[in-house]
Design an enzyme around this catalytic site. Structure first.
Site, mmCIF file in Angstrom:
data_model
loop_
_atom_site.group_PDB
_atom_site.id
_atom_site.type_symbol
_atom_site.label_atom_id
_atom_site.label_comp_id
_atom_site.label_asym_id
_atom_site.label_seq_id
_atom_site.Cartn_x
_atom_site.Cartn_y
_atom_site.Cartn_z
ATOM 1 C CG ASP A 50 24.622 -17.058 -18.049
ATOM 2 O OD1 ASP A 50 24.965 -16.930 -16.848
ATOM 3 O OD2 ASP A 50 24.093 -16.142 -18.720
ATOM 4 C CE1 TYR A 53 22.050 -22.103 -11.722
ATOM 5 C CE2 TYR A 53 20.770 -22.163 -13.761
ATOM 6 C CZ TYR A 53 20.823 -22.150 -12.369
ATOM 7 O OH TYR A 53 19.660 -22.185 -11.649
ATOM 8 C CG ASP A 54 22.090 -22.798 -19.217
ATOM 9 O OD1 ASP A 54 21.490 -22.387 -18.205
ATOM 10 O OD2 ASP A 54 22.269 -22.112 -20.246
ATOM 11 C CD GLU A 130 15.101 -1.510 6.655
ATOM 12 O OE1 GLU A 130 14.022 -1.666 6.057
ATOM 13 O OE2 GLU A 130 15.398 -2.137 7.673
ATOM 14 C CE LYS A 132 6.678 3.896 2.291
ATOM 15 N NZ LYS A 132 6.066 3.389 1.071
ATOM 16 C CG ASP A 134 6.601 2.475 -5.391
ATOM 17 O OD1 ASP A 134 5.650 1.970 -4.785
ATOM 18 O OD2 ASP A 134 6.457 3.330 -6.288
ATOM 19 C CD GLU A 189 7.427 -3.376 -0.785
ATOM 20 O OE1 GLU A 189 7.279 -3.931 0.328
ATOM 21 O OE2 GLU A 189 6.683 -2.469 -1.199
ATOM 22 C CE1 TYR A 241 9.168 -4.570 4.694
ATOM 23 C CE2 TYR A 241 10.025 -4.479 2.465
ATOM 24 C CZ TYR A 241 8.965 -4.511 3.332
ATOM 25 O OH TYR A 241 7.679 -4.494 2.853
ATOM 26 C CE LYS A 305 11.834 -0.952 8.587
ATOM 27 N NZ LYS A 305 12.055 -2.213 7.887
ATOM 28 C CE LYS A 329 4.948 8.503 0.211
ATOM 29 N NZ LYS A 329 4.390 7.398 -0.551
ATOM 30 C CB CYS A 423 -22.284 12.907 -23.746
ATOM 31 S SG CYS A 423 -21.066 11.589 -23.970
ATOM 32 C CB CYS A 426 -23.672 9.270 -26.817
ATOM 33 S SG CYS A 426 -24.167 9.916 -25.220
ATOM 34 C CB CYS A 439 -22.601 10.949 -20.425
ATOM 35 S SG CYS A 439 -23.588 10.080 -21.666
ATOM 36 C CB CYS A 445 -22.820 6.772 -23.795
ATOM 37 S SG CYS A 445 -21.286 7.705 -23.971
HETATM 38 S S1 IVH Z 1 8.772 -1.974 7.287
HETATM 39 C C1 IVH Z 1 5.609 -1.736 10.015
HETATM 40 N N1 IVH Z 1 10.523 -1.358 5.534
HETATM 41 O O1 IVH Z 1 5.953 0.408 2.687
HETATM 42 C C2 IVH Z 1 6.910 -2.226 9.598
HETATM 43 N N2 IVH Z 1 8.255 -1.353 4.858
HETATM 44 O O2 IVH Z 1 3.061 0.934 4.636
HETATM 45 C C3 IVH Z 1 6.826 -3.056 8.432
HETATM 46 N N3 IVH Z 1 7.937 -0.795 2.508
HETATM 47 O O3 IVH Z 1 3.389 -1.707 2.427
HETATM 48 C C4 IVH Z 1 7.121 -2.357 7.211
HETATM 49 N N4 IVH Z 1 10.042 -0.531 2.002
HETATM 50 O O4 IVH Z 1 5.505 -2.871 2.135
HETATM 51 C C5 IVH Z 1 9.220 -1.523 5.773
HETATM 52 N N5 IVH Z 1 12.236 -0.853 4.077
HETATM 53 C C6 IVH Z 1 10.952 -1.031 4.307
HETATM 54 C C7 IVH Z 1 9.968 -0.852 3.312
HETATM 55 C C8 IVH Z 1 8.632 -1.021 3.630
HETATM 56 C C9 IVH Z 1 8.802 -0.499 1.539
HETATM 57 C C10 IVH Z 1 6.477 -0.801 2.285
HETATM 58 C C11 IVH Z 1 5.697 -1.830 2.992
HETATM 59 C C12 IVH Z 1 4.370 -1.180 3.244
HETATM 60 C C13 IVH Z 1 4.577 0.240 2.884
HETATM 61 C C14 IVH Z 1 4.196 1.192 3.972
#
Ligand code: IVH
Length: 551
Positions: A50, A53-54, A130, A132, A134, A189, A241, A305, A329, A423, A426, A439, A445
């Protein structure tokens, strides 16, 4: 001159450099720093300490200051806060940002595969799997490999420009590596690591501020801030992605796209995989679900996919989701704990909500101590009483909910819950509207007024530091605030008279002028003695908590 491998940090005197020499060194430093940024933030395998780098970074800053003719807004030194803006501009996406069809059911995944197989008319179909993620979905645009803009998903066609804030995210290259295409719009994401989320929330609570509800909410709230300087200090990452639009590069499969994104220095996930059968998808789903808690970012399922891009085209889009992708999911996380009490909360709109007070329990890394019970019927339908063992889930993996009673305890149960007919805040007689109990007293209130004050002060509205629920109650109880406008008339002296504030001064809680991003409503930064609500109850941080009448 090369600052990529074993870079030297002994530099020549800046004043002795000619313009041409400075230009060469600036160029080499920028390339070196971008390279080390990518190793550190994208590939997770830094090559230099680090401190080194700095030194490189500081040298580049010094050179750019001494030779302003070489300044550039794509220099890594420009990843520092720009000036605040009044509002986020709307921008149209390069291609629609579609949503995903999603399920919890295995059979629906099999149906999806059958449909794809039938429509694609091939015996062997390759899928990309892949996690998903969040987080918050974003479009990021590069032209000739240079970062141009970033936007939130919005309605899928138009989003909010968050370019200035995204420049602050160290894992987002301002310049691509390798041979990037002429035009690239890529979808990814934005997220906050779980550890950073916990650390930041701990700090917010210590400072008497409302914590973020979850890492996604934290990322979304931070990237939409109007002041990029705030974003600079927040640790966010982005994983890519999907390619929304590309000119000047050709990919025939999604797997190929992911490979190219990584070559261009854009982070992709190491768990991405390829397969050709349902059994492999099932194994992947099980494996990711088992590993989920050990990952340092939140995922809530897996995405399947179709790999072949030409076949995707043939399958097309239905409503706003493609037929070629499907999200499977994970079952919401659940734990068993004891229901200690049921209390009634009066929200800002006057709705009375029964709330379960729970023995604190860890549900997927978040401590849950309160959960909504929605309305009276819901409590009765689930037959919930104090003392019961209950199953608690994070609905949509975010908001805590009591799923059901566990076991068949017949003795030692508390009394049956009945919604009060006045309520609890109040004393007004409540009225029923369908399943809701309301209420009607409005701002007279105290609980509704407290709800309005805290909402007004919240991060999403005026972002007034420290005006949380506890302080709002004090303002209302002491009649210093009878409406929102009263906040503007409060004097420092009046604030200091508040109990919590007076005792908080000793702990350094009152700290001058409000930290503001838009407009301030008072003249002192208020920080309540303690946070009125923990991480778990963020979404229910209403007011007017009172014991229910039990019969
Ligand atoms: S693909 C339609 N891949 O899940 C194809 N989406 O609606 C484009 N998300 O808001 C989306 N991980 O942001 C894809 N590996 C992944 C993902 C992903 C998370 C999210 C995406 C979307 C929501 C589903």
């Amino acid at each position: 001159m090369n600052f990529k491998n074993n870079p030297s940090t002994t530099f020549r005197d800046i004043h002795a450099l000619t313009s041409a020499q400075a230009s060469l060194e600036i160029q080499a430093l920028r390339e070196g720093i971008e390279y080390h940024n990518s190793l550190y933030y994208v590939k997770n395998r830094p090559k230099i300490a680090d401190g080194v780098y700095d030194k490189l970074f500081r040298r580049l800053q010094d050179l750019e200051a001494a030779f302003p003719e070489f300044q550039s807004n794509t220099s890594p030194t420009q990843q520092v806060g720009a000036e605040p803006v009044e509002e986020l501009k709307k921008i149209e996406h390069s291609a629609p940002m579609l949503s995903l069809n999603a399920t919890l059911e295995k059979t629906e995944v099999e149906d999806f595969l059958r449909l794809v197989t039938r429509k694609a008319g091939a015996r062997t179909i390759t899928y990309v799997l892949e996690p998903k993620f969040d987080g918050l979905s974003l479009e990021v645009v590069y032209e000739h490999g240079v970062f141009r803009r970033a936007a939130t998903r919005g309605d899928g066609h138009t989003g909010e420009a968050v370019s200035a804030n995204m420049r602050m995210i160290k894992g987002l290259p301002l310049r691509c590596e390798g041979s990037p295409p002429r035009f690239l719009a890529v979808r990814g994401e934005l997220f906050m690591n779980k550890d950073d989320f916990r650390r930041i929330n701990k700090k917010l609570i210590e400072q008497g501020e409302d914590p973020f509800t979850n890492p996604r909410n934290a990322a979304a709230s931070i990237v939409r801030r109007l002041n990029p300087k705030v974003v600079e200090r927040r640790p966010l990452s982005i994983v890519f992605y999907d390619i929304l639009k590309v000119e000047g590069a050709r990919c025939s499969s999604h797997w190929d796209e992911l490979k190219r994104l990584a070559e261009w220095g854009l982070m992709t996930d190491s768990h991405n995989a390829r397969c050709t059968s349902f059994e492999e998808i099932l194994t992947y789903h099980q494996k990711m679900e088992a590993e989920r808690n050990d990952l340092d970012y939140e995922i809530d399922g897996v995405v399947i996919k179709l790999d072949d891009l030409a076949r995707r085209q043939a399958l097309g889009v239905r409503q706003r989701s493609p037929r070629w992708a499907f999200a499977w999911k994970f079952t919401p996380r659940q734990e068993v704990t004891t229901l200690e009490d049921i209390v009634v909360q009066v929200g800002m709109s006057g709705i009375l909500t029964p709330v379960a007070l729970l023995r604190p329990v860890d549900v997927g890394g978040v401590t849950i101590s309160r959960a909504t019970l929605h309305n009276e019927q819901e409590v009765q339908k689930k037959d919930l009483r104090p003392g019961d063992k209950v199953r608690v889930a994070r609905a949509g993996d975010v908001i805590p909910e009591v799923v059901s009673r566990v076991g068949s305890l017949t003795t030692g149960r508390g009394k049956r819950f009945v919604m009060p007919d006045i309520c609890p805040a109040c004393g007004s007689r409540v009225r029923k509207e369908g399943a809701a109990t309301i209420c009607p007293a409005g701002l007279s209130c105290s609980a509704q007024l407290v709800g309005h004050l805290t909402h007004f002060a919240s991060r999403e509205a005026m972002n007034i530091t420290g005006l949380g629920e506890t302080t709002a109650w004090q303002l209302v109880d002491s009649r210093l605030a009878k409406n929102i406008a009263d906040l503007y008339d409060l004097s420092t002296k009046q604030f200091l008279q508040l109990d919590g504030i007076r005792s908080a001064i000793g702990g350094g809680a009152v700290s001058g002028y409000p930290r503001r991003e838009r407009r301030s409503a008072g003249s002192v930064s208020l920080r309540p003695r303690h946070s009125a609500c923990g991480v778990a109850c963020g979404p229910y941080a209403g007011a007017g908590l009172s014991n229910s009448r039990c019969e």
